[in-house]
Enzyme design. Structure first.
Site, PDB file in Angstrom:
ATOM      1  N   HIS A  13       0.867  -1.199   0.000  1.00 41.81           N
ATOM      2  CA  HIS A  13       0.000   0.000   0.000  1.00 41.81           C
ATOM      3  C   HIS A  13       0.893   1.235   0.000  1.00 41.81           C
ATOM      4  CE1 HIS A  13      -3.836   2.156   1.457  1.00 41.81           C
ATOM      5  NE2 HIS A  13      -2.927   3.083   1.187  1.00 41.81           N
ATOM      6  N   HIS A  15       1.633   5.320  -1.733  1.00 40.98           N
ATOM      7  CA  HIS A  15       1.268   6.494  -2.549  1.00 40.98           C
ATOM      8  C   HIS A  15       2.539   7.077  -3.146  1.00 40.98           C
ATOM      9  CE1 HIS A  15      -2.857   6.497  -1.003  1.00 40.98           C
ATOM     10  NE2 HIS A  15      -2.295   6.056   0.117  1.00 40.98           N
ATOM     11  N   LEU A  16       2.608   7.082  -4.468  1.00 43.67           N
ATOM     12  CA  LEU A  16       3.804   7.602  -5.148  1.00 43.67           C
ATOM     13  C   LEU A  16       3.569   8.968  -5.769  1.00 43.67           C
ATOM     14  CD1 LEU A  16       5.340   4.493  -6.959  1.00 43.67           C
ATOM     15  CD2 LEU A  16       6.328   5.787  -5.057  1.00 43.67           C
ATOM     16  N   ARG A  17       2.276   9.410  -5.827  1.00 43.46           N
ATOM     17  CA  ARG A  17       1.943  10.696  -6.472  1.00 43.46           C
ATOM     18  C   ARG A  17       2.421  10.706  -7.918  1.00 43.46           C
ATOM     19  NH1 ARG A  17      -1.229  10.677  -2.140  1.00 43.46           N
ATOM     20  NH2 ARG A  17      -0.351  11.639  -0.279  1.00 43.46           N
ATOM     21  N   ASN A  41      -5.113   7.042  -6.130  1.00 44.81           N
ATOM     22  CA  ASN A  41      -5.841   8.272  -5.767  1.00 44.81           C
ATOM     23  C   ASN A  41      -5.065   9.530  -6.145  1.00 44.81           C
ATOM     24  OD1 ASN A  41      -3.889   7.805  -3.756  1.00 44.81           O
ATOM     25  ND2 ASN A  41      -5.099   8.867  -2.191  1.00 44.81           N
ATOM     26  N   LYS A 100      -9.222  -0.754  -6.148  1.00 45.20           N
ATOM     27  CA  LYS A 100      -9.207  -0.033  -4.871  1.00 45.20           C
ATOM     28  C   LYS A 100     -10.521   0.702  -4.700  1.00 45.20           C
ATOM     29  CE  LYS A 100      -7.781   1.708  -1.033  1.00 45.20           C
ATOM     30  NZ  LYS A 100      -6.619   2.376  -0.512  1.00 45.20           N
ATOM     31  N   HIS A 173      -4.872  -0.914   5.766  1.00 42.87           N
ATOM     32  CA  HIS A 173      -4.331  -0.201   6.934  1.00 42.87           C
ATOM     33  C   HIS A 173      -5.179  -0.347   8.207  1.00 42.87           C
ATOM     34  CE1 HIS A 173      -7.051   2.576   5.036  1.00 42.87           C
ATOM     35  NE2 HIS A 173      -6.174   3.053   4.189  1.00 42.87           N
ATOM     36  N   ASP A 245       1.378   2.467   3.533  1.00 44.52           N
ATOM     37  CA  ASP A 245       0.540   3.665   3.375  1.00 44.52           C
ATOM     38  C   ASP A 245       1.377   4.932   3.471  1.00 44.52           C
ATOM     39  OD1 ASP A 245      -1.691   5.124   2.783  1.00 44.52           O
ATOM     40  OD2 ASP A 245      -2.567   5.014   4.791  1.00 44.52           O
ATOM     41  N   ALA A 260      -4.096  14.773   5.304  1.00 44.67           N
ATOM     42  CA  ALA A 260      -3.891  13.505   6.009  1.00 44.67           C
ATOM     43  C   ALA A 260      -2.885  12.641   5.268  1.00 44.67           C
ATOM     44  CB  ALA A 260      -5.215  12.752   6.125  1.00 44.67           C
TER      45      ALA A 260
END
Ligand code: NCD
Ligand code: ZN
Length: 336
Positions: A13, A15-17, A41, A100, A173, A245, A260
Site C-alpha cells: 500500500h 502512494h507515489l503521487r 488516488n 481499490k 491499513h 501507506d 492527512a
C-alpha cells in the site's frame, strides 16, 4: 559489521503521487522494495486501464532516471460505478488485478469514490471482479465519529465477505484492534498493516503540541490498538501483509491545510528490522513483508534481495519538502 538480507520485500500500500513528487520520492521505495502496490488516488484518479498503464510507464521512467531497474510497480484501478466488464477484462489481461475502493470523502483523493458500497451497480462490478479472480482493496471507514469509523464499516465487510466468497478482499491499513477478529472470521478477508499504526498512537498527534505530521486516515488510535496490531505483525499471521501507506504531502499542505498522510517510505526497512529485532521476532520479518503478500496476492517472489547493516541511520528533517516519519531521530539499522 552485523548485516541482514531481506528477500523480496513487498510494500502492498503505497502512494507515489506524480510529476516532480514522484521523481523525487520514487527512490525511497524502488531501492528498498522488490515491488509495491501503487494507490490510484491521484488528483486525476486512475479510473481506467489506459490511465494505469500510462502511470506505470511514468513510474518506471522515474526509476530509470535514478538508475533503478529492478523495481516492479503493481498497479491498482480506482473503483467507480462506471467500470465495465470489458474494462475489467482488459485490466486482467494486462496484469492489473487489484481494484481499490474508496468510500466517497473518506480520505485524500476519494472525491471520485463510491457513495454507497452496497449499491447494486457496485455489487455487479464486484461479481465480475470475483469471476475474473481479482483482488478488492478497501479503505474501510464510515463517515461517522473519527475513532469509530473503522468499526462502523465492519458490516460492509461482513456482507462482501459472505456475498463474494471467491473474491480476495483486503481490509487496508488496519487501525483498530477490533478489526483483527473480523479479518479472521472470513476466509476471503485479509488485511494490510502500516508501521505507524503499530508504533504510534493518537498521543503522537494530539498528546503534546499538535503534530500534523502524524495526522493520517485512518487516524492513529489508542495504545491498546497499537499494541494489538504490533503483536499481529510480529506473529507473522498469514492473513496480514505489510502495506506502509506512505503518503507524502508537502510541509505546507500538512501544516497549513491539515492534509492527512504520513510519509514513511525513507525509513521503512530499517524501522521494520529494528521493531522486529527489539521484540525478538526477527525470524518472522520475511513472513510479514514477503511471503504473506506473495501468498495473499499470488505474486511470485522476486530475486531482489535488500541488505541492511547495523549502522545508525539519522532520519532527515525533510526530504524534498516533505517531513518524514520520525524526522530527526536515529535508527539502529541502515540499508547497505
Ligand atoms: C492517503 C493519501 O494522502 O493519499 N492519506 C492517508 O492519510 N493515509 C490516503 C489514504 O490511504 O487514506
Ligand atoms: Zn493510503
Amino acid at each position: 559489521m552485523e548485516t541482514l538480507t531481506l528477500k523480496s520485500p513487498f510494500d502492498m500500500h503505497l502512494h507515489l503521487r506524480d510529476g516532480e513528487m514522484l521523481e523525487n520520492i520514487i527512490k525511497y521505495t524502488a531501492q528498498n522494495f522488490a515491488s509495491a502496490l501503487v494507490m490510484p488516488n491521484l488528483e486525476l484518479p486512475i479510473v481506467s486501464v489506459d490511465l494505469a498503464v500510462a502511470y506505470k510507464q511514468r513510474i518506471l521512467e522515474a526509476c530509470k532516471k535514478q538508475g533503478i531497474e529492478d523495481f516492479m510497480p503493481l498497479m491498482s484501478l480506482y473503483l467507480t460505478p462506471s467500470l465495465t466488464e470489458v474494462e475489467l477484462r482488459k485490466a486482467k489481461e494486462l496484469g492489473i488485478f487489484i481494484l481499490k475502493l474508496y468510500p466517497k470523502g473518506a480520505t485524500t483523493g476519494s472525491q471520485s469514490g463510491v457513495k454507497e458500497v452496497l449499491d447494486s451497480k457496485i455489487l455487479e462490478i464486484l461479481g465480475i471482479a470475483e469471476s475474473l479472480g481479482m483482488v478488492l482493496s478497501i479503505h474501510g471507514e464510515s463517515n461517522g465519529f473519527v475513532m469509530e469509523r473503522e468499526v462502523e464499516f465492519h458490516p460492509v465487510f461482513e456482507v462482501l465477505g459472505k456475498s463474494f466468497p471467491k473474491l480476495r478482499i483486503i481490509f487496508e491499513h488496519l487501525s483498530d484492534y477490533r478489526s483483527v477478529a473480523l479479518v479472521e472470521k472470513y476466509e476471503n478477508l485479509f488485511a494490510t498493516l502500516t508501521l505507524h499504526h503499530m508504533l504510534l498512537s493518537l498521543d503522537s498527534v494530539a498528546g503534546g503540541m499538535l503534530n500534523p505530521h502524524y495526522f493520517c486516515k485512518p487516524i492513529l488510535k489508542t495504545k491498546k490498538d497499537q499494541e494489538a496490531l504490533l503483536q499481529v505483525a510480529l506473529s507473522g499471521h498469514s492473513k496480514f501483509s505489510f502495506g506502509s501507506d506512505s503518503a507524502p504531502h508537502l510541509r505546507n499542505a500538512k501544516e497549513q491545510k491539515g492534509a492527512a498522510g504520513i510519509f514513511s517510505a525513507p525509513i521503512l526497512l530499517p524501522l521494520l528490522v529494528q521493531t522486529f529485532e527489539s521484540n525478538r521476532a526477527l525470524e518472522k520479518l520475511e513472513t510479514f513483508i514477503s511471503y504473506n503478500a506473495s501468498k495473499i496476492y499470488q505474486l511470485p517472489l522476486s530475486k531482489k534481495n535488500v541488505r541492511l547493516c547495523k549502522k545508525p541511520m539519522i532520519i532527515p528533517q525533510e526530504c524534498y519538502g516533505v517531513v518524514p516519519m520520525l524526522a530527526g531521530e536515529t535508527l539502529e539499522w541502515s540499508v547497505a
